[in-house]
Scaffold this motif. Sequence first.
Motif, PDB file in Angstrom:
ATOM      1  N   TYR A  94       1.195  -1.326  -0.325  1.00 29.31           N
ATOM      2  CA  TYR A  94      -0.170  -0.033   0.295  1.00 29.31           C
ATOM      3  C   TYR A  94       1.218   1.490   0.399  1.00 29.31           C
ATOM      4  N   ASP A  95       0.138   1.763  -0.920  1.00 28.89           N
ATOM      5  CA  ASP A  95       1.243   3.645  -0.659  1.00 28.89           C
ATOM      6  C   ASP A  95       0.504   4.490  -0.551  1.00 28.89           C
ATOM      7  N   GLY A  96       0.719   5.005   1.087  1.00 29.90           N
ATOM      8  CA  GLY A  96      -0.636   6.077   1.581  1.00 29.90           C
ATOM      9  C   GLY A  96      -0.678   5.841   3.130  1.00 29.90           C
ATOM     10  N   ILE A  97      -1.658   6.661   3.257  1.00 32.81           N
ATOM     11  CA  ILE A  97      -1.080   6.666   4.731  1.00 32.81           C
ATOM     12  C   ILE A  97      -2.338   5.864   5.096  1.00 32.81           C
ATOM     13  N   LEU A  98      -2.128   5.314   6.328  1.00 37.57           N
ATOM     14  CA  LEU A  98      -2.682   3.914   6.745  1.00 37.57           C
ATOM     15  C   LEU A  98      -3.993   4.471   8.136  1.00 37.57           C
ATOM     16  N   PRO A  99      -5.348   4.161   8.086  1.00 36.10           N
ATOM     17  CA  PRO A  99      -6.121   3.961   8.869  1.00 36.10           C
ATOM     18  C   PRO A  99      -5.041   4.473  10.736  1.00 36.10           C
ATOM     19  N   ASP A 100      -5.938   5.897  11.741  1.00 39.32           N
ATOM     20  CA  ASP A 100      -5.501   5.807  13.192  1.00 39.32           C
ATOM     21  C   ASP A 100      -5.928   4.282  13.557  1.00 39.32           C
ATOM     22  N   LEU A 101      -6.423   2.839  12.956  1.00 39.24           N
ATOM     23  CA  LEU A 101      -6.801   2.117  13.874  1.00 39.24           C
ATOM     24  C   LEU A 101      -5.904   0.892  13.507  1.00 39.24           C
ATOM     25  N   PHE A 102      -5.167   1.140  12.402  1.00 34.58           N
ATOM     26  CA  PHE A 102      -4.153   0.277  11.746  1.00 34.58           C
ATOM     27  C   PHE A 102      -3.453  -0.093  12.535  1.00 34.58           C
ATOM     28  N   ARG A 103      -2.931  -1.993  13.122  1.00 29.57           N
ATOM     29  CA  ARG A 103      -2.295  -2.566  13.478  1.00 29.57           C
ATOM     30  C   ARG A 103      -1.568  -3.574  13.940  1.00 29.57           C
ATOM     31  N   GLU A 104      -0.495  -4.651  13.822  1.00 28.06           N
ATOM     32  CA  GLU A 104      -0.730  -5.121  13.476  1.00 28.06           C
ATOM     33  C   GLU A 104      -1.456  -7.352  15.050  1.00 28.06           C
ATOM     34  N   GLY A 105      -2.331  -7.645  14.400  1.00 31.23           N
ATOM     35  CA  GLY A 105      -2.927  -8.231  15.050  1.00 31.23           C
ATOM     36  C   GLY A 105      -4.906  -7.882  14.705  1.00 31.23           C
ATOM     37  N   GLN A 106      -4.759  -6.897  13.947  1.00 30.88           N
ATOM     38  CA  GLN A 106      -5.987  -6.179  14.280  1.00 30.88           C
ATOM     39  C   GLN A 106      -6.843  -7.198  12.684  1.00 30.88           C
ATOM     40  N   GLY A 107      -7.954  -7.157  12.454  1.00 28.22           N
ATOM     41  CA  GLY A 107      -8.272  -7.730  11.462  1.00 28.22           C
ATOM     42  C   GLY A 107      -8.821  -6.159  10.388  1.00 28.22           C
ATOM     43  N   ILE A 108      -8.893  -6.355   8.683  1.00 33.52           N
ATOM     44  CA  ILE A 108      -8.523  -5.502   8.170  1.00 33.52           C
ATOM     45  C   ILE A 108      -9.569  -4.787   7.093  1.00 33.52           C
ATOM     46  N   VAL A 109      -9.814  -4.600   6.205  1.00 29.71           N
ATOM     47  CA  VAL A 109     -10.174  -5.217   4.365  1.00 29.71           C
ATOM     48  C   VAL A 109      -9.071  -3.981   3.452  1.00 29.71           C
ATOM     49  N   ALA A 110      -8.729  -4.873   2.142  1.00 27.72           N
ATOM     50  CA  ALA A 110      -8.139  -3.473   1.548  1.00 27.72           C
ATOM     51  C   ALA A 110      -8.906  -4.151   0.585  1.00 27.72           C
ATOM     52  N   GLN A 111      -9.568  -2.914  -0.107  1.00 33.75           N
ATOM     53  CA  GLN A 111      -8.954  -2.869  -1.564  1.00 33.75           C
ATOM     54  C   GLN A 111      -8.122  -2.938  -2.906  1.00 33.75           C
ATOM     55  N   GLY A 112      -7.649  -3.387  -3.745  1.00 33.75           N
ATOM     56  CA  GLY A 112      -6.605  -2.969  -4.170  1.00 33.75           C
ATOM     57  C   GLY A 112      -6.852  -4.281  -5.826  1.00 33.75           C
ATOM     58  N   VAL A 113      -5.815  -4.606  -6.220  1.00 29.17           N
ATOM     59  CA  VAL A 113      -5.959  -4.598  -7.552  1.00 29.17           C
ATOM     60  C   VAL A 113      -4.267  -6.858  -6.970  1.00 29.17           C
ATOM     61  N   THR A 119       0.499 -12.212  -3.800  1.00 32.85           N
ATOM     62  CA  THR A 119       0.626 -10.124  -3.553  1.00 32.85           C
ATOM     63  C   THR A 119      -0.530  -9.326  -4.354  1.00 32.85           C
ATOM     64  N   VAL A 120      -0.727  -8.456  -3.246  1.00 27.40           N
ATOM     65  CA  VAL A 120      -2.646  -7.429  -3.223  1.00 27.40           C
ATOM     66  C   VAL A 120      -1.377  -6.124  -3.632  1.00 27.40           C
ATOM     67  N   GLU A 121      -1.990  -5.672  -4.312  1.00 22.94           N
ATOM     68  CA  GLU A 121      -1.217  -3.907  -4.505  1.00 22.94           C
ATOM     69  C   GLU A 121      -2.899  -3.836  -3.795  1.00 22.94           C
ATOM     70  N   ALA A 122      -3.157  -2.638  -2.840  1.00 24.24           N
ATOM     71  CA  ALA A 122      -3.981  -1.670  -2.669  1.00 24.24           C
ATOM     72  C   ALA A 122      -4.026  -0.716  -3.066  1.00 24.24           C
ATOM     73  N   PHE A 123      -5.146  -0.092  -2.772  1.00 22.54           N
ATOM     74  CA  PHE A 123      -5.694   1.647  -3.171  1.00 22.54           C
ATOM     75  C   PHE A 123      -6.277   2.202  -1.806  1.00 22.54           C
ATOM     76  N   GLU A 124      -6.607   0.898  -1.393  1.00 19.81           N
ATOM     77  CA  GLU A 124      -7.043   1.271  -0.027  1.00 19.81           C
ATOM     78  C   GLU A 124      -7.336   0.569   0.883  1.00 19.81           C
ATOM     79  N   VAL A 125      -6.809   0.919   2.182  1.00 20.41           N
ATOM     80  CA  VAL A 125      -7.734   0.153   3.328  1.00 20.41           C
ATOM     81  C   VAL A 125      -8.086   0.522   4.226  1.00 20.41           C
ATOM     82  N   LEU A 126      -8.606   0.255   5.109  1.00 21.23           N
ATOM     83  CA  LEU A 126      -9.460  -0.210   6.175  1.00 21.23           C
ATOM     84  C   LEU A 126      -9.730  -0.699   7.233  1.00 21.23           C
ATOM     85  N   ALA A 127      -9.440  -0.392   8.557  1.00 13.90           N
ATOM     86  CA  ALA A 127      -9.151  -1.188  10.126  1.00 13.90           C
ATOM     87  C   ALA A 127     -10.676  -1.196  10.393  1.00 13.90           C
TER      88      ALA A 127
END
Length: 161
Positions: A94-113, A119-127
């Motif tokens: 991912y190339d961008g600013i990660l959400p404040d709640l992003f950290r190891e061990g947490q659940g996330i959803v990423a949208q990408g290609v 390997t997934v290249e994300a354009f959006e990461v949601l925590a």
Amino acid sequence: MNPRRKKRLTIVLAILLGIGISVGLMLYALSQNMDLFYTPSEIVNGKPDGSKPEVGQRLRIGGMVVEGSVKRDPKSLKVSFKLKDRGPQVTVTYDGILPDLFREGQGIVAQGVLKDATTVEAFEVLAKHDENYMPPEIAEAMDKNHQPMTYSQQQTQGEAQ
């Protein structure tokens, strides 16, 4: 056929053709914007129906960030991390600013290609929102594939964090 009927028929056919072309273009545009949801296990092994995402396909992936897998580039906003769902792991870049709640061990959803098989290249990461929240897609996929944790296991895991 008299000229008046011929003119009406031409107008009606032109309107029907215009509507048909418009509907066709809308359906094409909607199919291009559809993002399918996958878990890391489904990307590596395929879904139960045998479908597997193709390289270059837009998708959404959800899972837990693997402890110790987050790597940041000190000169840019690029970050890579691994996602898992109790099975194989998939790398997300991912190339961008990660959400404040992003950290190891947490659940996330990423949208990408999907760039390659794992390997997934994300354009959006949601925590996720808080300790108890899990995106519905992830919860459903984990419930289908695995035994859910008991209440005492959840309490023990919460105390460990």
